[in-house]
Design an enzyme around this catalytic site. Structure first.
Site, mmCIF file in Angstrom:
data_model
loop_
_atom_site.group_PDB
_atom_site.id
_atom_site.type_symbol
_atom_site.label_atom_id
_atom_site.label_comp_id
_atom_site.label_asym_id
_atom_site.label_seq_id
_atom_site.Cartn_x
_atom_site.Cartn_y
_atom_site.Cartn_z
ATOM 1 N N GLU A 109 2.758 1.642 -3.625
ATOM 2 C CA GLU A 109 1.893 1.770 -4.793
ATOM 3 C C GLU A 109 1.225 3.144 -4.860
ATOM 4 O O GLU A 109 1.192 3.776 -5.913
ATOM 5 C CB GLU A 109 0.832 0.669 -4.778
ATOM 6 C CG GLU A 109 -0.182 0.731 -5.906
ATOM 7 C CD GLU A 109 0.402 0.397 -7.280
ATOM 8 O OE1 GLU A 109 -0.371 0.380 -8.254
ATOM 9 O OE2 GLU A 109 1.629 0.178 -7.384
ATOM 10 N N GLU A 114 7.136 12.293 1.221
ATOM 11 C CA GLU A 114 7.680 11.770 -0.033
ATOM 12 C C GLU A 114 7.278 12.639 -1.214
ATOM 13 O O GLU A 114 8.108 12.974 -2.073
ATOM 14 C CB GLU A 114 7.177 10.345 -0.275
ATOM 15 C CG GLU A 114 7.826 9.275 0.558
ATOM 16 C CD GLU A 114 7.276 7.912 0.190
ATOM 17 O OE1 GLU A 114 7.349 7.539 -0.999
ATOM 18 O OE2 GLU A 114 6.753 7.226 1.079
ATOM 19 N N CYS A 116 -5.523 6.214 6.430
ATOM 20 C CA CYS A 116 -4.181 5.711 6.124
ATOM 21 C C CYS A 116 -3.178 6.018 7.234
ATOM 22 O O CYS A 116 -2.951 7.185 7.573
ATOM 23 C CB CYS A 116 -3.701 6.314 4.808
ATOM 24 S SG CYS A 116 -2.004 5.863 4.382
ATOM 25 N N SER A 162 2.152 5.995 -3.383
ATOM 26 C CA SER A 162 3.132 7.067 -3.598
ATOM 27 C C SER A 162 3.676 7.051 -5.024
ATOM 28 O O SER A 162 3.879 8.105 -5.639
ATOM 29 C CB SER A 162 4.278 6.948 -2.594
ATOM 30 O OG SER A 162 3.819 7.198 -1.277
ATOM 31 N N ALA A 202 0.826 -1.209 0.000
ATOM 32 C CA ALA A 202 0.000 0.000 0.000
ATOM 33 C C ALA A 202 0.856 1.253 0.000
ATOM 34 O O ALA A 202 0.559 2.230 -0.702
ATOM 35 C CB ALA A 202 -0.928 -0.008 1.214
#
Length: 397
Positions: free
Chosen positions: A238, A355, A346, A240, A235
Site C-alpha cells: 500500500e 522499489e 518501518c 509503495s 503495509a
C-alpha cells in the site's frame, strides 16, 4: 483548554502537509483533537517532539489498550482480534521484527535489485502494449509494489487487484469491523493454503523460511504467522503503491523536476528521500497510547490518553527543514521520518527505497512522453485511507 480540533485534517495540496499543521506547530504543538470515532486524543506536530514521542519507552503501540486512537470504527476491534505486529509492544513486537529483519537489511535488499528491475521492465512492457489511456495506479504503481512483495514472500501474483481490494477495505476509516475482518479473512485464507503447501515443499522464499525456522519449530503459532505475513503484504504494497503514483503525479506537475532527474539519474536515491519527506503519505500511522504521563513542549499528555505523532507535521517543520515545502533533490541532511522512528520504524524501508528508485527511474527513462489523460482537477485522492494517495491516475504517452 481550547476546543479540540477535528482530526484527521484534509490536505489542501496533495504534495504537502495540511496547512493547519503550521498553526499547530506554532500555537499548539501538542493539541487535543476529536477523532472520527468521537473519541479524543492528542496530536504532536513538531519534528523534535515527534521523534521524542516515538522513541519514548513510556509510549505503547498496543491496539488493545482502551485509549488507542483508532481513526476508523472497525480498526481497533479488528486489530485487537488479528494482532498485527506493528500494533504490539516489546517483547512481542521485538520477536516479530527479529524474524523479518534478516530479509530486509541493506545488503539483502541490494541482492534483489536485478529481480526488481526485471519485473518493473516487464510491467512497463505490459503498460506500453495496452490500449491508451490506462489507469497508472492499477497497471503500474500497484502492479510493481504488489509483485515485489509477493515475489519476496513466494506468493502467486495472478490477481494483483485482490491485494489492493483487501487494503482498500482494511485501510479505510469508514469500514466496519465486520468488513475489515472479512477482507483480512480472505487474505489469511490464501496465506494459510500457501503455508500448508510450504510445510510439505518448502522453497527459498521468505514464507518458506518463516514456516521452516519459526512455525515448524514452535517459535510462533499459525495465527501469528498469518498476521505477520498479512501485515507485511498490506503495509508493504500500500505504501509503495501510493508513493509511486503520487511521486509520478508530482513529476508530471513539475516538468522541471522530471527533466532534472532524466538529465542526472544518479540523483534518484536523494530524490526518493526528498519525495518521501515531502509527501509523507503515512502521516498518521504512528498511533500510540501514553503508558505514563509524558511532557512535550510544555504540555502533559496524561497516562492512558491516545496520541498521534504527525509524520507530515514533523517532515514539514521549518525548524528542522529549510523551506520545507520546496522539493529539493539536493537537500543536505535530509533526516526525515517518513518511515517512522524508534523501535517501530518501518522494517521494509530499504526495500521501499529500492522499489521507488527503480520504478521512477525506469518510468522516466522509458516513457519520457508520459502525461495525464484527464483534467488535473479530475484526479481523485484518498483522503479517508490510512495512507494518503491516489484512487486513479489516467495517463497516456
Amino acid at each position: 483548554m481550547n476546543t479540540p480540533h477535528d482530526f484527521p485534517i484534509r490536505r489542501g495540496c496533495p504534495f504537502a502537509a495540511p496547512e493547519e499543521y503550521d498553526a499547530l506547530r506554532t500555537e499548539e504543538p501538542v493539541a487535543r483533537v476529536t477523532l472520527p470515532t468521537a473519541r479524543e486524543a492528542w496530536v504532536v506536530s513538531r519534528y523534535d517532539d515527534v521523534r521524542a514521542l516515538l522513541a519514548d519507552p513510556r509510549v505503547s503501540a498496543d491496539i488493545r489498550r482502551p485509549g488507542f486512537p483508532a481513526l476508523g470504527e472497525g480498526e481497533q476491534e479488528a486489530g485487537a482480534r488479528f494482532r498485527p505486529f506493528i500494533r504490539t509492544d516489546a517483547p512481542e513486537h521485538t520477536r516479530y521484527r527479529r524474524m523479518l529483519l534478516p530479509e530486509f537489511t541493506v545488503r539483502q535488499v541490494r541482492t534483489m535489485r536485478p529481480a526488481v528491475q526485471a519485473r518493473v521492465d516487464e510491467l512497463l512492457d505490459d503498460m506500453l502494449a495496452a490500449e491508451q489511456p490506462v489507469d497508472f495506479v492499477s497497471v503500474y504503481a500497484n502492479a510493481v509494489s504488489t509483485s515485489v512483495i509477493c515475489e519476496l514472500l513466494g506468493i502467486p501474483r495472478e490477481n494483483l487487484e485482490f491485494f489492493r481490494d483487501v487494503t482498500r477495505i482494511s485501510g479505510s476509516r469508514h469500514s466496519t469491523a465486520e468488513q475489515v475482518s472479512e477482507a483480512l479473512g480472505g487474505l489469511f485464507g490464501l496465506i494459510a493454503d500457501l503455508v500448508a503447501e510450504r510445510r510439505k515443499n518448502p522453497g527459498d522464499d521468505l514464507l518458506s523460511k518463516l514456516v521452516v525456522e519459526h512455525l515448524n519449530t514452535g517459535a510462533i503459532t499459525l495465527d501469528e504467522l498469518l498476521s505477520t505475513v498479512g501485515i507485511t503484504i498490506n503495509a508493504g504494497r500500500e505504501t509503495s503503491t501510493n508513493m509511486i503514483a503520487l511521486s509520478t503525479l508530482l513529476l508530471l506537475d513539475r516538468p522541471d523536476l522530471k527533466e532534472e532527474l532524466r538529465a542526472e539519474p544518479s540523483l534518484m536515491p536523494r530524490a526518493v528521500d526528498e519525495l518521501l519527506r515531502v509527501l509523507s503519505i503515512a502521516d498518521s500511522i504512528p498511533l500510540r497510547v501514553a503508558a505514563d504521563d509524558i511532557e512535550l513542549s510544555g504540555r502533559v499528555i496524561p497516562a492512558d490518553d491516545g496520541v498521534i505523532g504527525l509524520l507530515a507535521g514533523a517532515n514539514h517543520d521549518p525548524e528542522r527543514f529549510e523551506h520545507p515545502g520546496r522539493v529539493d533533490f539536493h537537500r543536505p541532511d535530509n533526516h526525515h521520518i517518513a518511515f517512522g522512528y524508534g523501535v517501530h520504524q518501518c522494517v521494509g524501508q530499504h526495500l521501499a527505497r529500492l522499489e521507488l528508485e527503480i520504478a521512477l527511474e525506469t518510468l522516466l527513462r522509458r516513457v519520457p512522453t508520459l502525461r495525464l489523460a484527464c483534467d488535473r482537477e479530475q484526479v481523485g485522492f484518498k483522503h479517508d485511507s490510512a495512507t494518503f494517495g491516489l484512487e486513479e491516475l489516467m495517463v497516456t504517452w
